[in-house]
Design an enzyme around this catalytic site. Structure first.
Site, PDB file in Angstrom:
ATOM      1  CB  CYS A   2      -1.201   0.140   1.321  1.00 30.33           C
ATOM      2  SG  CYS A   2      -1.847  -1.476   1.211  1.00 30.33           S
ATOM      3  NE  ARG A  27       3.783   1.168  -1.908  1.00 33.54           N
ATOM      4  CZ  ARG A  27       5.428   1.174  -1.558  1.00 33.54           C
ATOM      5  NH1 ARG A  27       6.317   1.278  -2.707  1.00 33.54           N
ATOM      6  NH2 ARG A  27       5.797   0.864  -0.546  1.00 33.54           N
ATOM      7  CD1 TRP A  77      -2.938  -5.178  -4.694  1.00 38.52           C
ATOM      8  CD2 TRP A  77      -2.262  -5.728  -3.156  1.00 38.52           C
ATOM      9  NE1 TRP A  77      -2.657  -6.070  -5.484  1.00 38.52           N
ATOM     10  CE2 TRP A  77      -2.409  -7.075  -4.524  1.00 38.52           C
ATOM     11  CE3 TRP A  77      -2.059  -6.732  -1.852  1.00 38.52           C
ATOM     12  CZ2 TRP A  77      -2.038  -8.196  -4.221  1.00 38.52           C
ATOM     13  CZ3 TRP A  77      -1.587  -8.318  -2.132  1.00 38.52           C
ATOM     14  CH2 TRP A  77      -1.929  -8.880  -3.066  1.00 38.52           C
ATOM     15  CG  ASN A 103       2.956  -1.111   2.984  1.00 39.77           C
ATOM     16  OD1 ASN A 103       2.305  -2.411   3.018  1.00 39.77           O
ATOM     17  ND2 ASN A 103       3.327  -0.771   2.466  1.00 39.77           N
ATOM     18  N   GLY A 104       1.015  -3.723   5.107  1.00 44.26           N
ATOM     19  CA  GLY A 104       2.526  -4.652   5.710  1.00 44.26           C
ATOM     20  C   GLY A 104       1.212  -5.570   6.505  1.00 44.26           C
ATOM     21  CD  GLU A 484       9.031  -8.928 -18.564  1.00 46.89           C
ATOM     22  OE1 GLU A 484       8.617  -7.752 -18.220  1.00 46.89           O
ATOM     23  OE2 GLU A 484       8.879  -9.930 -17.226  1.00 46.89           O
ATOM     24  CE  LYS A 488       6.437  -6.281 -17.895  1.00 46.31           C
ATOM     25  NZ  LYS A 488       6.370  -7.000 -17.186  1.00 46.31           N
ATOM     26  CD  GLU A 491       2.800  -7.366 -15.486  1.00 44.62           C
ATOM     27  OE1 GLU A 491       2.956  -7.564 -13.337  1.00 44.62           O
ATOM     28  OE2 GLU A 491       3.724  -7.288 -16.150  1.00 44.62           O
ATOM     29  CG  HIS A 507       7.475 -32.147 -24.158  1.00 46.39           C
ATOM     30  ND1 HIS A 507       7.661 -33.521 -23.734  1.00 46.39           N
ATOM     31  CD2 HIS A 507       8.634 -31.763 -24.516  1.00 46.39           C
ATOM     32  CE1 HIS A 507       9.141 -34.143 -24.705  1.00 46.39           C
ATOM     33  NE2 HIS A 507       8.954 -32.820 -25.162  1.00 46.39           N
ATOM     34  CE  LYS A 606       7.287  -0.502 -10.915  1.00 45.42           C
ATOM     35  NZ  LYS A 606       7.102  -0.801 -12.344  1.00 45.42           N
TER      36      LYS A 606
END
Length: 611
Positions: A2, A27, A77, A103-104, A484, A488, A491, A507, A606
């Site tokens: 957060c 965040r 968040w 935050n935590g 990657e 993207k 996301e 496979h 983030k």
């Protein structure tokens, strides 16, 4: 994860808090709120959703807009409790004398909640954070810092915390354990934030709190203590980021701006770090003598998400260029699987923010096992940078979009420089080193060439925006590049996308291929291309549409595929960089076509500061 912002001083508090929340919204953006503390009064305002809704609510509260004194604010968040007004921060005690933003995670919140309820405290929210404000109220005896410290001594878990009280107008108490907090120093005013991005328009002088630090912050002073109330000293640091770097400018989204910044960020990453005469890299931050470099016999890279993909690219670099056995570990598993760290092992933790909780834990595990540590971070003064003690900064500037772009490419560039340095320290000849240096120097121009094709890539992306499933395939160092690229796409566009080594298609995954499952094949003219062409034929035989990334002028690939994105010719070591930029643009334009929220995709944040 957060965002936290706090201000104490003579200016109107709400506009400063709102500006900070907007800069921290990447965040977390499930809900937001602020608490304004004055003598004998506590004003609280909370809204579900983006900060814009909190801003609109504040406009309706004319009596609060010009409030002066101190205040704290938060953008969330969610971990414990669904996004709702009651679960949004700040949280107040029953008498509305104290307010906190947190935050935590409070790991023992069930036991603490039960204990407090037996003492008569009543809880409004489902959050773990609310226990902290009640613990502070229970411990308060005239000293807010002492009460906060007493409360936190009962907490197991992590926290970045800010506290205000009606009994101490103008005072903010802040504390940190495992979740970043930084104090911004002003003239007749001071601030607290979870990220320096929220401070850039107010100050360049900051103090990074260490784990276990607690601070009493007034407009004129900062009193730093540890959790046992013993005074401590922390260095004042200067922020060298340009405030304009955290603005969108003329771009519709931060992500597009950051994609287009990559030629400059790569130049920043390599500037001053190349010895042209000797064909090697200059990385003073590593802190190793040539003798110590020569003794490194194994490399372990610990990272998560995009940073892990950068590490997977680097695995090829370190083994092919430097001849050093290398493995890439998911940082979240590193300490739990009791890793074997042999003598002369170099552990490289990679984190854009330098605050990734799992990667911090990996650093501490590696330190405890006697490994050499050299970190890659973008944020100066971050926890990983300080705890590792040595490493290399990316100099990519603030990255605001949740989906990493320029930080990823800077990581790959810096890791290539590290491989060059280690290679020249071993078996790589001067002439080979000089050739690689020339290739590295050309990378920004190669990326500019890809960016110049943005409109063509947009047209291709538009044709595939209606598909809900995608496979990305690659070989060699383009295999992690495929991972990657798929990350993207999923996301920011919410398309189900999977990255595979091209050989793995046969496979199992090939059973899914049909006309509804496009495949994006990385078919650059580097070793492995002929095998990829065979994989493309296999996909087409199952009627799967195929989009390829290929080297400019490769008509064979063009004739085999439905669409192709061309990148300039480059070696296998450089190829991941321009290829990644093409994949970023492809994902971006698909997300735009699908009407998705680009910079703040749902359920993501983030900086992942919880495990």
């Amino acid at each position: 994860m957060c965002g936290i912002i706090g201000y104490t001083g003579a200016r109107a508090v709400p506009p400063i808090l709102l500006d900070g929340l907007k800069r921290l919204e990447y965040r977390g953006y499930d809900s937001s709120g602020m608490a304004l503390a004055g003598a004998g009064m506590m004003a609280e305002l909370k809204e579900v959703g983006k900060v814009a809704r909190l801003e609109a609510a504040l406009q309706a509260e004319s009596g609060l807009r010009e409030f002066t004194g101190c205040g704290i604010a938060h953008t969330r968040w969610a971990t414990h409790g669904v996004p709702s007004t009651v679960n949004a921060h700040p949280h107040c005690d029953g008498k509305r004398e104290f307010a906190i933003v947190h935050n935590g995670i409070v790991e023992n919140h069930h036991e603490l909640r039960s204990h407090l309820e037996k003492k008569g405290y009543r809880f409004r929210s489902q959050t773990d954070s609310e226990v902290i404000v009640h613990l502070i109220a229970d411990a308060y005896n005239g000293d807010l810092l002492a009460a906060t410290a007493a409360a936190l001594r009962q907490v197991s878990g992590t926290y970045g915390l800010a506290v205000v009280s009606v009994h101490h107008p103008g005072l903010i108490v802040a504390a940190r354990k495992g979740s970043p907090l930084v104090i911004g120093l002003g003239s007749g005013e001071n601030l607290i934030a979870s990220d320096i991005a929220a401070l850039l328009t107010h100050t360049r002088q900051v103090i990074y709190l260490n784990d276990g630090d607690i601070a009493a912050i007034s407009p004129e002073s900062v009193d730093l203590r540890d959790i046992s109330n013993v005074p401590v000293e922390r260095e004042v640091a200067n922020i060298d980021w340009d405030a304009a770097a955290a603005e969108k400018g003329n771009y519709p989204h931060f992500m597009l701006k950051e994609i287009f910044e990559q030629p400059e960020t790569i130049e920043n990453a390599i500037r001053g770090r190349i010895n042209y005469e000797m064909g090697t890299a200059i990385l003073n931050g590593l802190g190793f003598s040539p003798c110590e470099l020569a003794q490194i016999s194994r490399i372990v890279i610990a990272a998560c998400g995009s940073s892990m993909h950068a590490g997977m690219v680097a695995e090829y670099y370190f083994e092919d260029i430097a001849g050093i056995s290398t493995s890439v570990e998911q940082a979240a598993e590193f300490r739990y699987r009791n890793p074997i760290i042999e003598p002369n092992t170099l552990v490289i933790p990679i984190s854009q923010s330098g605050e990734t909780a799992d990667t911090i834990a990996a650093v501490r595990e590696a330190v405890g096992k006697g490994a050499y540590i050299s970190a890659l971070c973008n944020v100066v003064g971050s926890t990983i940078a300080r705890e590792a003690g040595r490493g290399v900064y990316l100099h990519a500037g603030p990255e605001i979009s949740v989906a990493s772009t320029k930080a990823f490419s800077s990581q790959v560039a810096v890791l290539l420089l590290m491989a060059l340095l280690l290679g020249r320290n071993r078996r790589l000849s001067r002439s080979e080193g000089c050739e690689l240096v020339r290739e590295i120097e050309q990378t920004p121009e190669l990326i500019r060439s890809v960016l110049a094709q943005a409109e063509e890539i947009r047209v291709i992306a538009k044709r595939y925006a209606g598909f809900d499933d995608f496979f990305y395939i690659g070989r060699g160092c383009l295999y992690p590049t495929a991972l990657e690229g798929a990350l993207k796409l999923k996301e920011i566009s919410y398309v189900h996308a999977e990255g595979y080594h091209a050989a793995e298609l046969k496979h199992g995954p090939i059973s899914l291929l049909d006309e509804r499952h496009p495949v994006l094949a990385l078919a650059n003219d580097i070793p492995g291309r002929d095998k990829i062409l065979g994989n493309i034929q296999e996909c087409r035989a199952r009627r799967a549409p195929v989009v390829a990334v290929a080297t400019a002028g490769d008509r064979e690939v063009e004739n085999l595929t439905d669409d192709v994105i061309f990148i300039p010719h480059c070696s296998r070591f450089i190829a991941p960089l321009p290829t990644t930029v093409a994949l970023q643009l492809f994902a971006y334009y698909i997300a735009v076509e699908r009407g998705c929220e680009i910079d703040q995709p749902r359920n993501l944040a983030k900086s992942v500061t919880v495990e």
